[in-house]
Motif scaffolding. Sequence first.
Motif, PDB file in Angstrom:
ATOM      1  N   THR A 100      33.368  44.226  39.537  1.00 28.89           N
ATOM      2  CA  THR A 100      33.579  44.505  38.121  1.00 28.89           C
ATOM      3  C   THR A 100      32.955  45.854  37.762  1.00 28.89           C
ATOM      4  O   THR A 100      31.832  46.138  38.156  1.00 28.89           O
ATOM      5  N   ALA A 101      33.686  46.670  37.005  1.00 31.11           N
ATOM      6  CA  ALA A 101      33.152  47.935  36.506  1.00 31.11           C
ATOM      7  C   ALA A 101      33.806  48.237  35.169  1.00 31.11           C
ATOM      8  O   ALA A 101      35.005  48.015  34.975  1.00 31.11           O
ATOM      9  N   ASN A 129      37.806  45.055  39.325  1.00 26.67           N
ATOM     10  CA  ASN A 129      38.043  44.233  38.138  1.00 26.67           C
ATOM     11  C   ASN A 129      37.769  45.105  36.916  1.00 26.67           C
ATOM     12  O   ASN A 129      36.622  45.415  36.599  1.00 26.67           O
ATOM     13  N   VAL A 130      38.827  45.500  36.245  1.00 25.71           N
ATOM     14  CA  VAL A 130      38.739  46.421  35.105  1.00 25.71           C
ATOM     15  C   VAL A 130      38.301  45.643  33.867  1.00 25.71           C
ATOM     16  O   VAL A 130      38.989  44.717  33.427  1.00 25.71           O
ATOM     17  N   VAL A 131      37.158  45.992  33.311  1.00 30.24           N
ATOM     18  CA  VAL A 131      36.709  45.382  32.055  1.00 30.24           C
ATOM     19  C   VAL A 131      36.393  46.479  31.047  1.00 30.24           C
ATOM     20  O   VAL A 131      36.010  47.588  31.417  1.00 30.24           O
ATOM     21  N   THR A 132      36.557  46.142  29.765  1.00 31.99           N
ATOM     22  CA  THR A 132      36.198  47.078  28.710  1.00 31.99           C
ATOM     23  C   THR A 132      34.812  46.757  28.150  1.00 31.99           C
ATOM     24  O   THR A 132      34.321  47.485  27.292  1.00 31.99           O
ATOM     25  N   VAL A 218      42.874  47.273  44.947  1.00 32.35           N
ATOM     26  CA  VAL A 218      43.652  46.347  44.125  1.00 32.35           C
ATOM     27  C   VAL A 218      43.077  46.354  42.700  1.00 32.35           C
ATOM     28  O   VAL A 218      41.862  46.280  42.507  1.00 32.35           O
ATOM     29  N   ILE A 219      43.954  46.454  41.705  1.00 33.05           N
ATOM     30  CA  ILE A 219      43.533  46.508  40.307  1.00 33.05           C
ATOM     31  C   ILE A 219      43.599  45.101  39.709  1.00 33.05           C
ATOM     32  O   ILE A 219      44.658  44.472  39.677  1.00 33.05           O
ATOM     33  N   VAL A 220      42.447  44.627  39.245  1.00 32.94           N
ATOM     34  CA  VAL A 220      42.334  43.285  38.663  1.00 32.94           C
ATOM     35  C   VAL A 220      41.927  43.435  37.201  1.00 32.94           C
ATOM     36  O   VAL A 220      41.231  44.385  36.836  1.00 32.94           O
ATOM     37  N   ALA A 238      46.388  41.672  39.660  1.00 34.39           N
ATOM     38  CA  ALA A 238      45.927  40.284  39.560  1.00 34.39           C
ATOM     39  C   ALA A 238      45.200  40.156  38.230  1.00 34.39           C
ATOM     40  O   ALA A 238      44.582  41.114  37.756  1.00 34.39           O
ATOM     41  N   ILE A 239      45.291  38.987  37.626  1.00 33.49           N
ATOM     42  CA  ILE A 239      44.604  38.758  36.360  1.00 33.49           C
ATOM     43  C   ILE A 239      43.843  37.440  36.440  1.00 33.49           C
ATOM     44  O   ILE A 239      44.391  36.413  36.825  1.00 33.49           O
ATOM     45  N   PHE A 240      42.549  37.496  36.142  1.00 35.48           N
ATOM     46  CA  PHE A 240      41.712  36.309  36.058  1.00 35.48           C
ATOM     47  C   PHE A 240      41.770  35.806  34.618  1.00 35.48           C
ATOM     48  O   PHE A 240      41.604  36.595  33.674  1.00 35.48           O
ATOM     49  N   THR A 241      41.977  34.512  34.445  1.00 35.46           N
ATOM     50  CA  THR A 241      42.126  33.966  33.104  1.00 35.46           C
ATOM     51  C   THR A 241      41.523  32.572  33.050  1.00 35.46           C
ATOM     52  O   THR A 241      41.139  32.008  34.076  1.00 35.46           O
ATOM     53  N   ALA A 242      41.426  32.010  31.847  1.00 40.77           N
ATOM     54  CA  ALA A 242      40.788  30.704  31.650  1.00 40.77           C
ATOM     55  C   ALA A 242      41.658  29.817  30.774  1.00 40.77           C
ATOM     56  O   ALA A 242      41.918  30.168  29.615  1.00 40.77           O
TER      57      ALA A 242
END
Length: 451
Positions: A100-101, A129-132, A218-220, A238-242
């Motif tokens: 994650t970054a 893992n792209v996070v804002t 790989v862009i997540v 790829a997308i991580f979701t809940a």
Amino acid sequence: MSDRKLRLGAFIMATGHHIAAWRHPGSQIDSGVNIDHYIEVAKLAERGLFDQVFVADSPGVANRGDDESFSRYGRSSYFEPVTLWSALSAVTKHIGFVATASTTYEDPFLLARKFASLDHLSKGRAAWNVVTTGSDQVHGNFGLDAHPDPEVRYERAREFIDVAKGLWDSFEDDAFVRDPKSGVYLDPSKLHAVNHHGKHFKVSGPLNLERPPQGYPVIVQAGSSEPGRELAAATAEAIFTAWTSLAEAQAFYRDVKGRLAKYGRRPDQLLILPGISPVVGRTEAEAQAKWAELQGLIHPSVGLGALAPFWPGEDLRRWNLDAPPPYYPEKPAGSNSRHHVVIELARRERFTVRQLYEYLAGARGHWVVVGTPGKIADEIQSWFENEAADGFNVMPPVLPASLHDFVELVVPELQRRGLFRTAYEGTTLRENLGLDRPQNQFTLARQAKAA
């Protein structure tokens, strides 16, 4: 049966995802800074033929409410992920590494260089893992007076990803000749400066590292809000979701896959991987006993601390633990997609405050499944075959114990059903996930000009 194969990632949360995991005898109590623990977990996931391991990250200490709850919170010290994965890449051969970054608090050049280095070090097993960054406790660490608004953060993220991809393309794939006989080391015509001048960034380039083995890591993406879905459709692989119900997961799956065409993308170019936190027992009674043991370790102040992000500004200590939580007619300011999941879960299950925090204690609103290997495999198969998931981000409640149970008991059942691999298909993370290797944009432009 379809030739589509289930994808599995191991989402590692130090001692485990259960909020009281650090108190459990099956955990490694100092795991956040114990490299031997992470080596054990990575090798265990690789033995289970998982596609990747993943750690979430935030550049700041989480705010867990008052001192009483914070003193009992076991996730306050942990490694920076790219550094950690660089170490683990040397002791594994196949498993991928998702780090994650933040696009809000990182620099495009430095990030591109770090992830390109990780991809080279791991021989093609890196993912970003792209996070804002959603936390409002971080901005002061970077000299800012306030956390940027979501609209600004997502706008910046789109531009950030474009810059990073341009930097990863600085050298074309065949730029390095390395011919001792002629004395030519590289072809300068195949080195390119990105020369980006945008709203948020001004970056000249080029990157001082040749193109990563995977082209791009790989862009997540890990958000399910409206801007998060759009960012994933445009940029993610790829997308991580809940989600906690099949119907909700199916609706999300259809929605995100349906957005891809406008970006010229196919449905199979984005893998949707919901979280699942499995509590595995050889019998139903054993699984329920494991779950009850974990739940018995939750201190009420820690449980209320887990609810605090979903009721910002509330003094939760005044709540009756055995009454329902208050429901808002609309989302409060600053809330996100996870807030919707939690509130709808509480409504649907008619949870009291105590029951809700006991549920969230397992995986913070992700899907918790307690049962035998067959029961857990049934649930995974149902979501996979009914277009609710392309695979799962497995969130072990306790580490390493719960991951060991999944690898030893659930993976063989998934293999028996023909859902999961019996050997790795490739050498890179992209190959194992069935994702294309992106072509270099400068090579494509040169070829188009020549044509």
